[in-house]
Design an enzyme around this catalytic site. Sequence first.
Site, PDB file in Angstrom:
ATOM      1  CE1 TYR A   7      -4.555  -1.096  -4.557  1.00  0.00           C
ATOM      2  CE2 TYR A   7      -5.170  -3.499  -4.535  1.00  0.00           C
ATOM      3  CZ  TYR A   7      -4.754  -2.288  -3.786  1.00  0.00           C
ATOM      4  OH  TYR A   7      -4.919  -2.156  -2.365  1.00  0.00           O
ATOM      5  CB  SER A  54      -0.916  -0.021   1.335  1.00  0.00           C
ATOM      6  OG  SER A  54      -2.118  -0.881   1.029  1.00  0.00           O
ATOM      7  CE  LYS A 110      -3.785   0.683  -0.831  1.00  0.00           C
ATOM      8  NZ  LYS A 110      -4.588   0.414   0.316  1.00  0.00           N
ATOM      9  CB  VAL A 141       0.117  -5.668   4.079  1.00  0.00           C
ATOM     10  CG1 VAL A 141      -1.345  -5.408   4.853  1.00  0.00           C
ATOM     11  CG2 VAL A 141      -0.217  -5.917   2.627  1.00  0.00           C
ATOM     12  CE1 TYR A 189      -5.211   1.637   4.324  1.00  0.00           C
ATOM     13  CE2 TYR A 189      -3.567   0.853   5.590  1.00  0.00           C
ATOM     14  CZ  TYR A 189      -3.837   1.216   4.175  1.00  0.00           C
ATOM     15  OH  TYR A 189      -3.258   1.016   3.312  1.00  0.00           O
TER      16      TYR A 189
HETATM   17  O1  DON Z   1      -4.830  -4.582  -1.584  1.00  0.00           O
HETATM   18  C1  DON Z   1      -4.374  -5.339  -0.701  1.00  0.00           C
HETATM   19  O2  DON Z   1      -4.900  -6.027   0.061  1.00  0.00           O
HETATM   20  C2  DON Z   1      -2.805  -5.275  -0.700  1.00  0.00           C
HETATM   21  N1  DON Z   1      -2.140  -5.353  -1.819  1.00  0.00           N
HETATM   22  C3  DON Z   1      -2.199  -3.957   0.064  1.00  0.00           C
HETATM   23  C4  DON Z   1      -2.744  -3.632   1.338  1.00  0.00           C
HETATM   24  C5  DON Z   1      -1.965  -2.994   2.148  1.00  0.00           C
HETATM   25  O3  DON Z   1      -0.808  -2.864   1.981  1.00  0.00           O
HETATM   26  C6  DON Z   1      -2.622  -2.359   3.406  1.00  0.00           C
HETATM   27  N2  DON Z   1      -1.623  -1.538   4.255  1.00  0.00           N
HETATM   28  N3  DON Z   1      -1.282  -1.617   5.324  1.00  0.00           N
END
Ligand code: DON
Length: 303
Positions: free
Chosen positions: A191, A64, A67, A257, A239
């Site tokens: 994405y 993320s 993003k 993550v 978040y």
């Molecule tokens: O979309 C997802 O679930 C992962 N590719 C990225 C989520 C993420 O990194 C949330 N952050 N902490």
Amino acid sequence: MSDLRPLLEDITDRIYREADWGQPAQYIRELAEVDPSQFAICVCTEDGRMISAGLAERRFSIQSVSKVFALMATLGRIGGQLWSRVGREPSGTSFDSVVLLESERGRPRNPFVNAGALVTTDALLSGREPKLALAEVLSLVRAAAEDDDIHMNAKVAKSEERTGSRNKALAHYLASFGNLINPPEMTLGTYFHQCAIEMTTSQLARAGRCLAGFEGAPSVVSTLNVRRVNALMMTCGHYDGSGDFAFQVGLPGKSGVGGGILIIAPKVASIAIWSPGLNDYGNSKAGTRAAALLSQATGWSVF
Ligand code: DON
């Protein structure tokens, strides 16, 4: 700050001593297999210095954190039009939550929750081939870091494509409100690949200089957008843990993550931290702790 190196080494020692790692993300196989007891920190300062400690040259999946770069690319491409499709408010929900989308008629709260990031990537596509949009994000990251040795890991993207039911649900739900322009599978594929960019902690800290307002650092978006992206990082970058991160650290940050965190001390430093074990919000556990220690020791909070 002249004594940054001993401080970063101290923080690193302390993190290894405490050994409170949390658990790596389980829903993406490649991430689940990563050893959680790893840590790295890197700080780039306004005067051009780069100081690191721990495993700062090891590559990890930025997830993320991408993003932030996708948002900058999208703002550069379509400007303020994005805000008719995505909000700028914290969600108070987890990164992959669907709950607000129904009552808010498919307009995600912000570009950092997954739903908002999907809409942002969808806008970046603007009818182009995914590989063109992905090349745009990757070149922005490389330009910001001044380093071409930054790549996407297609295996990680494919792996998430297989297990990412939650994101698929979000994309189709967004499409049901007419808030996706491209076919959901195309936006999702783009994405997932964007999230699968891999960087070292040093590269990420260098890339963050474009958001720190340093003179002479690569400029990839306007000064106005630098301010706005920082504001969104502060209010939404972690978040439902964003309030706590602001409380503990007092700096704009964006987590992933994969255990990475990009933190900006405006006009002072760009900071990257990596430790793959996560806390209950899905943000790096040891990384958040280290960010708090750094901010306390340096007084770099914006407050
Ligand atoms: O979309 C997802 O679930 C992962 N590719 C990225 C989520 C993420 O990194 C949330 N952050 N902490």
